[in-house]
Scaffold this motif. Structure first.
Motif, PDB file in Angstrom:
ATOM      1  N   UNK A 110      -5.823   7.437   0.127  1.00 60.35           N
ATOM      2  CA  UNK A 110      -6.778   6.423   0.942  1.00 60.35           C
ATOM      3  C   UNK A 110      -8.314   6.242   0.387  1.00 60.35           C
ATOM      4  N   UNK A 111      -8.743   7.499   0.426  1.00 57.06           N
ATOM      5  CA  UNK A 111     -10.086   7.639   0.043  1.00 57.06           C
ATOM      6  C   UNK A 111     -10.385   7.182  -1.434  1.00 57.06           C
ATOM      7  N   UNK A 112      -9.397   7.528  -2.458  1.00 58.61           N
ATOM      8  CA  UNK A 112      -9.664   6.994  -3.950  1.00 58.61           C
ATOM      9  C   UNK A 112      -9.581   5.488  -3.774  1.00 58.61           C
ATOM     10  N   UNK A 113      -8.516   4.951  -2.963  1.00 60.96           N
ATOM     11  CA  UNK A 113      -8.458   3.556  -2.896  1.00 60.96           C
ATOM     12  C   UNK A 113      -9.613   2.691  -2.475  1.00 60.96           C
ATOM     13  N   UNK A 114     -10.328   3.568  -1.227  1.00 54.89           N
ATOM     14  CA  UNK A 114     -11.401   3.046  -0.822  1.00 54.89           C
ATOM     15  C   UNK A 114     -12.584   3.060  -1.946  1.00 54.89           C
TER      16      UNK A 114
ATOM     17  N   UNK B 167       0.729  -1.161   0.112  1.00 58.22           N
ATOM     18  CA  UNK B 167      -0.049   0.034   0.019  1.00 58.22           C
ATOM     19  C   UNK B 167       0.793   1.159   0.053  1.00 58.22           C
ATOM     20  N   UNK B 168       1.822   1.226   0.946  1.00 60.75           N
ATOM     21  CA  UNK B 168       2.845   2.553   0.874  1.00 60.75           C
ATOM     22  C   UNK B 168       3.481   2.893  -0.334  1.00 60.75           C
TER      23      UNK B 168
ATOM     24  N   UNK C 175       2.167  -2.641  11.662  1.00 64.68           N
ATOM     25  CA  UNK C 175       2.633  -3.287  10.387  1.00 64.68           C
ATOM     26  C   UNK C 175       2.101  -2.974   9.113  1.00 64.68           C
ATOM     27  N   UNK C 176       1.666  -1.645   9.113  1.00 59.18           N
ATOM     28  CA  UNK C 176       0.882  -0.929   8.090  1.00 59.18           C
ATOM     29  C   UNK C 176       1.892  -1.123   6.511  1.00 59.18           C
ATOM     30  N   UNK C 177       3.091  -1.111   6.805  1.00 55.47           N
ATOM     31  CA  UNK C 177       4.128  -1.235   5.976  1.00 55.47           C
ATOM     32  C   UNK C 177       4.106  -2.567   4.984  1.00 55.47           C
ATOM     33  N   UNK C 178       3.525  -3.548   5.616  1.00 49.93           N
ATOM     34  CA  UNK C 178       3.302  -5.011   4.983  1.00 49.93           C
ATOM     35  C   UNK C 178       1.841  -5.012   4.192  1.00 49.93           C
ATOM     36  N   UNK C 179       0.953  -4.136   4.647  1.00 48.88           N
ATOM     37  CA  UNK C 179      -0.405  -4.270   4.012  1.00 48.88           C
ATOM     38  C   UNK C 179      -0.321  -4.070   2.486  1.00 48.88           C
ATOM     39  N   UNK C 180      -0.957  -5.106   1.882  1.00 41.41           N
ATOM     40  CA  UNK C 180      -0.927  -5.118   0.191  1.00 41.41           C
ATOM     41  C   UNK C 180      -2.112  -5.035  -0.498  1.00 41.41           C
TER      42      UNK C 180
END
Length: 336
Positions: free
Chosen positions: A248-252, A226-227, A280-285
């Protein structure tokens, strides 16, 4: 002694400008005019309530805080201090800043019998900064080099700003389409900014705006952090000047819908206003769904599947059909 008022976008730059020893007071403008419903007069009570609800729903910004901040800013514009003899606007080249600049010039131009000069510093590059995306990048020493580099705002610039704000506030995009065919050189960064605004409308081909399309394109057939996606989209679409909350809003908008085009792994809720990044946000995909692949290749249409409820200036895009879309061939708009 003559006194100046500097109007800037963002606390980070405002703090640096103050630390640079600039002469005068500093007003930080805290409004995202590329989001939510827009009108000619932003302090209108009905419009303000609509915007506060929009910002609360999209980003979690407390309604009362949003209202009070907006009204404080508008009051500062309605009656600048009597001892101010020059107002200096510091704004960048991207859509975010250019819309803000047009609004502020329109508001200040409308004041009866102004007693101050109006000046502007607007840049899209700085020596030694390879990828310039904003004044906030500069350090205090670099900002000091910009002292007294602003220029008087011309009547042509004021009239153009008013014309832009009138078109942007309209309930249909046709005036904005006409503007794109006119000479906008009085404000040299305006052409590209308004082209970026045009790209915010859904496409005739698949109902996606340009950033939504970029997100699906960059994800491809695999998974993307994500990042890292945010960084790549930010650099590719730097003409928008949007921050992380907007992305983030556009992704949502393509994730939290009837037929999701992307799926998030690692967590479920992207960050909102004043929230720290999740653990662990750096691991979100993110990866594309099957529906996302079909929309990306224009075999299906996002709006027909999921509809839309959003604003671009004064234009409310609502529903699944009869929505204003961009015609990329003619830089015009059609309803479909």
């Amino acid at each position: 002694m003559p006194k100046k008022l500097h109007i800037v976008n963002g606390n980070a730059f405002g703090d640096k400008l103050r630390a640079s020893g600039i002469d005068g007071d500093i007003l930080v403008w805290r409004e995202s005019l590329c989001e939510g419903p827009i009108g000619i007069q932003m302090s209108d009570s009905v419009l303000l309530s609509m915007r506060a609800a929009y910002m609360n729903n999209r980003h979690g910004i407390p309604k009362e805080m949003f209202k009070s901040t907006t009204l404080q800013q508008e009051k500062a514009l309605d009656k600048p201090a009597e001892d101010v003899d020059e107002i200096v606007l510091w704004f960048e080249h991207d859509l975010y800043d250019q819309l803000m600049l047009c609004y502020l010039l329109t508001r200040l131009f409308a004041l009866p019998n102004p007693s101050f000069k109006l000046s502007l510093l607007s840049i899209n590059q700085f020596p030694g900064v390879e990828f310039f995306h904003g004044l906030g990048q500069l350090n205090v020493n670099q900002i000091t080099q910009l002292h007294d580099k602003w220029l008087p705002v011309s009547e042509d610039q004021l009239l153009l700003a008013c014309k832009v704000w009138m078109a942007y506030s309209a309930s249909e995009p046709l005036l904005m389409a006409t503007l794109l065919e006119e000479d906008l050189s009085a404000l040299p960064f305006l052409q590209k900014a308004l082209e970026a605004n045009f790209e915010r409308y859904p496409s005739m081909q698949n109902g996606l705006n340009t950033i939504q399309q970029l997100i699906l394109e960059f994800i491809g057939d695999g998974e993307v952090l994500v990042l890292s996606l945010f960084k790549k989209v930010s650099q590719t679409a730097s003409q928008y000047g949007l921050g992380d909350l907007q992305y983030w809003t556009i992704v949502d908008s393509i994730r939290k819908c009837e037929a999701p085009l992307v799926h998030l792994t690692g967590g479920d809720k992207l960050p909102s206003y004043s929230e720290a990044l999740p653990p662990q946000f750096e691991k979100w995909r993110l990866h594309r769904t099957d529906m996302g692949k079909l929309v990306h290749t224009c075999e299906l249409d996002h709006l027909y599947l999921n509809g839309i409820d959003d604003w671009i200036g004064g234009v409310h895009l609502l529903g699944k059909k009869d929505i204003w879309r961009r015609n990329s061939i003619s830089t015009g708009f059609v309803k479909m």
